[in-house]
Write a protein that holds these residues in place. Structure first.
Motif, PDB file in Angstrom:
ATOM      1  N   CYS A  96       8.967 -10.655 -22.255  1.00 39.83           N
ATOM      2  CA  CYS A  96       8.404 -10.810 -20.912  1.00 39.83           C
ATOM      3  C   CYS A  96       7.453  -9.644 -20.705  1.00 39.83           C
ATOM      4  CB  CYS A  96       9.502 -10.814 -19.843  1.00 39.83           C
ATOM      5  SG  CYS A  96       8.866 -10.963 -18.146  1.00 39.83           S
ATOM      6  N   ARG A  97       6.176  -9.885 -20.881  1.00 39.52           N
ATOM      7  CA  ARG A  97       5.233  -8.773 -20.796  1.00 39.52           C
ATOM      8  C   ARG A  97       3.995  -9.162 -19.998  1.00 39.52           C
ATOM      9  NH1 ARG A  97       2.091  -7.961 -26.597  1.00 39.52           N
ATOM     10  NH2 ARG A  97       1.221 -10.071 -26.751  1.00 39.52           N
ATOM     11  N   GLY A  98       3.242  -8.165 -19.592  1.00 35.57           N
ATOM     12  CA  GLY A  98       1.989  -8.395 -18.888  1.00 35.57           C
ATOM     13  C   GLY A  98       2.164  -9.241 -17.645  1.00 35.57           C
ATOM     14  N   THR A  99       1.422 -10.326 -17.587  1.00 39.43           N
ATOM     15  CA  THR A  99       1.488 -11.210 -16.426  1.00 39.43           C
ATOM     16  C   THR A  99       2.872 -11.836 -16.268  1.00 39.43           C
ATOM     17  OG1 THR A  99      -0.864 -11.669 -16.734  1.00 39.43           O
ATOM     18  CG2 THR A  99       0.325 -13.122 -15.256  1.00 39.43           C
ATOM     19  N   GLY A 100       3.656 -11.871 -17.353  1.00 42.83           N
ATOM     20  CA  GLY A 100       5.039 -12.320 -17.238  1.00 42.83           C
ATOM     21  C   GLY A 100       5.823 -11.460 -16.258  1.00 42.83           C
ATOM     22  N   ILE A 101       5.542 -10.148 -16.252  1.00 47.49           N
ATOM     23  CA  ILE A 101       6.176  -9.245 -15.276  1.00 47.49           C
ATOM     24  C   ILE A 101       5.721  -9.616 -13.870  1.00 47.49           C
ATOM     25  CG2 ILE A 101       6.418  -6.865 -14.505  1.00 47.49           C
ATOM     26  CD1 ILE A 101       7.765  -7.074 -17.097  1.00 47.49           C
ATOM     27  N   GLY A 102       4.421  -9.870 -13.711  1.00 48.32           N
ATOM     28  CA  GLY A 102       3.930 -10.271 -12.395  1.00 48.32           C
ATOM     29  C   GLY A 102       4.588 -11.539 -11.912  1.00 48.32           C
ATOM     30  N   LEU A 103       4.833 -12.451 -12.831  1.00 47.61           N
ATOM     31  CA  LEU A 103       5.470 -13.726 -12.495  1.00 47.61           C
ATOM     32  C   LEU A 103       6.892 -13.510 -11.993  1.00 47.61           C
ATOM     33  CD1 LEU A 103       4.679 -16.763 -12.733  1.00 47.61           C
ATOM     34  CD2 LEU A 103       5.761 -16.742 -14.996  1.00 47.61           C
TER      35      LEU A 103
ATOM     36  N   SER B 186      18.728 -12.254 -20.598  1.00 50.28           N
ATOM     37  CA  SER B 186      19.659 -12.221 -21.715  1.00 50.28           C
ATOM     38  C   SER B 186      19.553 -10.861 -22.404  1.00 50.28           C
ATOM     39  CB  SER B 186      19.356 -13.346 -22.698  1.00 50.28           C
ATOM     40  OG  SER B 186      18.025 -13.248 -23.165  1.00 50.28           O
ATOM     41  N   LYS B 187      20.528 -10.555 -23.242  1.00 55.77           N
ATOM     42  CA  LYS B 187      20.585  -9.255 -23.914  1.00 55.77           C
ATOM     43  C   LYS B 187      19.386  -9.030 -24.824  1.00 55.77           C
ATOM     44  CE  LYS B 187      23.898  -6.312 -26.372  1.00 55.77           C
ATOM     45  NZ  LYS B 187      25.253  -6.262 -27.018  1.00 55.77           N
ATOM     46  N   ASP B 188      18.801 -10.110 -25.354  1.00 61.37           N
ATOM     47  CA  ASP B 188      17.669  -9.967 -26.267  1.00 61.37           C
ATOM     48  C   ASP B 188      16.332  -9.821 -25.538  1.00 61.37           C
ATOM     49  OD1 ASP B 188      17.257 -12.530 -25.293  1.00 61.37           O
ATOM     50  OD2 ASP B 188      16.730 -13.380 -27.237  1.00 61.37           O
ATOM     51  N   ALA B 189      16.337  -9.850 -24.221  1.00 59.70           N
ATOM     52  CA  ALA B 189      15.088  -9.765 -23.459  1.00 59.70           C
ATOM     53  C   ALA B 189      14.466  -8.374 -23.597  1.00 59.70           C
ATOM     54  CB  ALA B 189      15.337 -10.083 -21.984  1.00 59.70           C
ATOM     55  N   PHE B 190      13.141  -8.345 -23.631  1.00 58.74           N
ATOM     56  CA  PHE B 190      12.434  -7.060 -23.588  1.00 58.74           C
ATOM     57  C   PHE B 190      11.175  -7.225 -22.746  1.00 58.74           C
ATOM     58  CE2 PHE B 190      11.105  -9.295 -27.395  1.00 58.74           C
ATOM     59  CZ  PHE B 190       9.736  -9.132 -27.453  1.00 58.74           C
ATOM     60  N   PHE B 191      10.772  -6.136 -22.130  1.00 51.18           N
ATOM     61  CA  PHE B 191       9.747  -6.171 -21.097  1.00 51.18           C
ATOM     62  C   PHE B 191       8.663  -5.133 -21.402  1.00 51.18           C
ATOM     63  CE2 PHE B 191      13.813  -7.411 -19.402  1.00 51.18           C
ATOM     64  CZ  PHE B 191      13.571  -8.431 -18.507  1.00 51.18           C
ATOM     65  N   SER B 192       7.450  -5.397 -20.887  1.00 51.39           N
ATOM     66  CA  SER B 192       6.379  -4.413 -20.970  1.00 51.39           C
ATOM     67  C   SER B 192       5.304  -4.745 -19.949  1.00 51.39           C
ATOM     68  CB  SER B 192       5.767  -4.384 -22.374  1.00 51.39           C
ATOM     69  OG  SER B 192       4.635  -3.531 -22.409  1.00 51.39           O
ATOM     70  N   VAL B 193       4.947  -3.753 -19.141  1.00 47.44           N
ATOM     71  CA  VAL B 193       3.777  -3.890 -18.257  1.00 47.44           C
ATOM     72  C   VAL B 193       2.572  -3.554 -19.140  1.00 47.44           C
ATOM     73  CG1 VAL B 193       2.701  -3.192 -16.089  1.00 47.44           C
ATOM     74  CG2 VAL B 193       5.197  -3.165 -16.305  1.00 47.44           C
ATOM     75  N   LYS B 194       2.049  -4.541 -19.819  1.00 55.18           N
ATOM     76  CA  LYS B 194       1.193  -4.346 -20.993  1.00 55.18           C
ATOM     77  C   LYS B 194      -0.294  -4.192 -20.688  1.00 55.18           C
ATOM     78  CE  LYS B 194       1.080  -4.257 -25.562  1.00 55.18           C
ATOM     79  NZ  LYS B 194       1.660  -3.108 -26.289  1.00 55.18           N
ATOM     80  N   GLU B 195      -0.720  -4.471 -19.475  1.00 57.97           N
ATOM     81  CA  GLU B 195      -2.148  -4.630 -19.188  1.00 57.97           C
ATOM     82  C   GLU B 195      -2.994  -3.428 -19.589  1.00 57.97           C
ATOM     83  OE1 GLU B 195      -0.301  -7.703 -16.433  1.00 57.97           O
ATOM     84  OE2 GLU B 195       0.235  -5.737 -17.247  1.00 57.97           O
ATOM     85  N   VAL B 196      -2.499  -2.207 -19.347  1.00 57.54           N
ATOM     86  CA  VAL B 196      -3.332  -1.027 -19.624  1.00 57.54           C
ATOM     87  C   VAL B 196      -3.701  -0.938 -21.105  1.00 57.54           C
ATOM     88  CG1 VAL B 196      -1.427   0.609 -20.019  1.00 57.54           C
ATOM     89  CG2 VAL B 196      -3.583   1.430 -19.049  1.00 57.54           C
ATOM     90  N   ASP B 197      -2.867  -1.493 -21.985  1.00 59.30           N
ATOM     91  CA  ASP B 197      -3.145  -1.457 -23.418  1.00 59.30           C
ATOM     92  C   ASP B 197      -4.277  -2.395 -23.828  1.00 59.30           C
ATOM     93  OD1 ASP B 197      -1.380   0.501 -24.116  1.00 59.30           O
ATOM     94  OD2 ASP B 197       0.166  -0.848 -24.884  1.00 59.30           O
TER      95      ASP B 197
END
Length: 275
Positions: free
Chosen positions: A122-129, A139-150
């Motif tokens: 769940c990254r970028g616009t996924g976080i916005g969503l 779930s335990k396997d979920a990972f997140f990143s506010v990726k836009e700046v990259d």
């Protein structure tokens, strides 16, 4: 409910359930959000909102990931379509951004609560969503990143506006500037999600149970709670109290209230009319 969309799928848990699933449906690209998605999401939410059989919506992703962010191919195609006039290209881009922002905000405008069930990426616009959703689980396997700046973007679809109110301003600044990856467990510690489940299967089963519980509550109180919470976010305490007083003066004296009191008194399950 068999509405046809290219980027989304809508299903109902059972013919008697008030829980409907809104599924991101581009698994081959980790459910990256194309420009078409931003046209379809408000339409799907509007259809669900106005369907009296819908009590609550679960937003999830098909395949191995929840959402890989914005489809950069779609974005590149849009940017490369400029006219050469920087002023007109900028005005056109601003209108497109506002259109996409409005699509995400449609989650908040929907009267029915929206629960995000997040697995995998769940990254970028996924976080916005997911920050526009009312409740979030992963779930335990979920990972997140506010990726836009990259990718040389200032996040512009709601993350920078909504995330600070969820995880705190300092945490939101750190996550947004570093674009670092963080786990589902850390998301729980930060308050981004309310609970972490062991697997995608456990996540969907657990969220379904929670959603069924909410769907059985008085509908006017549920939609009122969502509406007042969102409205009060941008008001002072005094203004928020005045808003909820006005809301309840219109909605409190309902058949739902009579039904709830009667059910408690007679120790039976209440039956509420649909919205």
């Amino acid at each position: 409910m068999e509405d046809k969309y290219e980027t989304l799928k809508i299903t109902q848990d059972s013919s008697t359930s008030g829980v409907f699933n809104l599924i991101l449906n581009r698994p081959s690209v980790s459910n990256a959000l194309s420009l078409g998605f931003f046209a379809e999401l408000p339409k799907a939410l509007n259809a669900l909102d106005h369907n009296p059989n819908v009590a609550i919506i679960v937003l999830s992703g098909s395949g191995n990931h929840f959402c890989g962010g914005l489809d950069l191919k779609s974005l590149a195609g849009f940017i490369n379509g400029g006219t050469g006039d920087h002023g007109r290209t900028g005005e056109r881009l601003r209108r497109q951004i506002k259109f996409m922002q409005d699509a995400i905000t449609a989650i908040e405008r929907c009267r029915k609560p929206v629960i995000a069930a997040i697995h995998g990426e769940c990254r970028g616009t996924g976080i916005g969503l997911v920050t526009a959703c009312d409740v979030r689980y992963c779930s335990k396997d979920a990972f997140f990143s506010v990726k836009e700046v990259d990718v040389a973007i200032t996040a512009d679809l709601g993350t920078l506006q909504r995330l600070p109110g969820i995880v705190g301003f300092g945490n939101a600044v750190e996550l947004s500037l570093t674009a670092r990856r963080f786990s589902g467990e850390e998301a729980k510690e930060l308050g981004l999600v309310s609970r972490v489940f062991g697997s995608k299967e456990e996540l969907m089963k657990g969220v379904r149970t929670i959603a069924e519980g909410i769907s059985g509550k008085p509908p006017l109180a549920v939609v009122g709670t969502k509406a007042v919470l969102i409205r009060s976010r941008d008001l002072s305490v005094e203004q928020g109290l005045d808003y909820v007083a006005t809301w309840n003066s219109s909605m409190l004296l309902s058949d739902d209230l009579t039904q709830a009191i009667s059910a408690q008194k007679l120790k039976r399950k209440p039956t509420y009319a649909k919205l």
